[in-house]
Enzyme design. Sequence first.
Site, mmCIF file in Angstrom:
data_model
loop_
_atom_site.group_PDB
_atom_site.id
_atom_site.type_symbol
_atom_site.label_atom_id
_atom_site.label_comp_id
_atom_site.label_asym_id
_atom_site.label_seq_id
_atom_site.Cartn_x
_atom_site.Cartn_y
_atom_site.Cartn_z
ATOM 1 N N LYS A 1 -14.711 1.927 15.769
ATOM 2 C CA LYS A 1 -13.915 1.358 14.676
ATOM 3 C C LYS A 1 -13.022 0.248 15.223
ATOM 4 O O LYS A 1 -12.310 0.430 16.212
ATOM 5 C CB LYS A 1 -13.040 2.437 14.024
ATOM 6 C CG LYS A 1 -13.780 3.317 13.050
ATOM 7 C CD LYS A 1 -12.871 4.350 12.410
ATOM 8 C CE LYS A 1 -12.061 3.784 11.278
ATOM 9 N NZ LYS A 1 -11.286 4.830 10.571
ATOM 10 N N ILE A 2 -13.072 -0.888 14.545
ATOM 11 C CA ILE A 2 -12.290 -2.056 14.951
ATOM 12 C C ILE A 2 -11.656 -2.670 13.708
ATOM 13 O O ILE A 2 -12.308 -2.805 12.677
ATOM 14 C CB ILE A 2 -13.202 -3.092 15.653
ATOM 15 C CG1 ILE A 2 -13.645 -2.554 17.024
ATOM 16 C CG2 ILE A 2 -12.514 -4.440 15.796
ATOM 17 C CD1 ILE A 2 -14.568 -3.476 17.780
#
Length: 217
Positions: A83-84
Site C-alpha cells: 500500500k502506497i
Amino acid sequence: MKLYLDTANLEEIRQAAQWGVLSGITTNPSLAAREDEDFTKILPSICELVDGPVSAEVISLEYEGMIKEARKLAAVHPNVVIKIPIIPEGMRAVKALSAEGIRVNVTLIFSVNQALLAARAGAAYVSPFVGRLDDIGNSGIELVRDIVDVINLHNLDIEVIAASIRHPEHVSAAALAGAHIATIPFKVLRQMFRHPLTDLGIESFLSDWKKSEANRK
C-alpha cells in the site's frame, strides 16, 4: 464483489476466515499500531490464515524509503500487496515496483483524478475512502461509481477497493456501484449476517420444531 477484512488483528482474521467469505486482507499503520506484537511478526501469520492478497502499507514518504520497505514486505509472502499513498513520490515507486512484479494498492484516494494517476502509474488496486468522504458531506459511493465508470470506459487494468466502510449499507452500495472489492471492519462484517426477519425466522422454526417434538412424546 470480493470481500476483504480491514484489520491487523489475528483473532478477527481467524474467525472471519472460518466463515468462508474472505478473499483478502487490508491493513494500515493505524490498524497495526493497535496490536501488541510488531507488525513484521504479524504479517506472516496473516498470510497463512488467508489465501488471498494482503495489503501492507509503507511508512516512508520518499521514493528510496518506499522501495526499500516495499521489497522487504513483499519478500514475506507472495500474497503481499504494497500500500502506497497517492503522492508524486508514491507514484514513482508504484511504477518501479510494478515493473518488478510487485503489486501495489494506492491508498487515500478521494478523487477520480487520483485514481487515474494510480492506474497510469501501474497500480493493481486503488482504494477510495468512502466513509471519510461522507464525513465531510461528499458522497463516497458516488466516487466509487465514478472511478469504476472511468476504469470501464478506458479499459484500465486495475481493481477498485471500496475502503473506509462504516456500516453494512456501505457494502451493498459499493457492490451496486461496481466496486470489485470492499474492505470491511470485523464489526461491520458480522453485522452483514444480521436481519431481524432472519432472527424471527430461526426463532419460529425452532419453536415449531420443539412443539412437534413435544406432541410426539
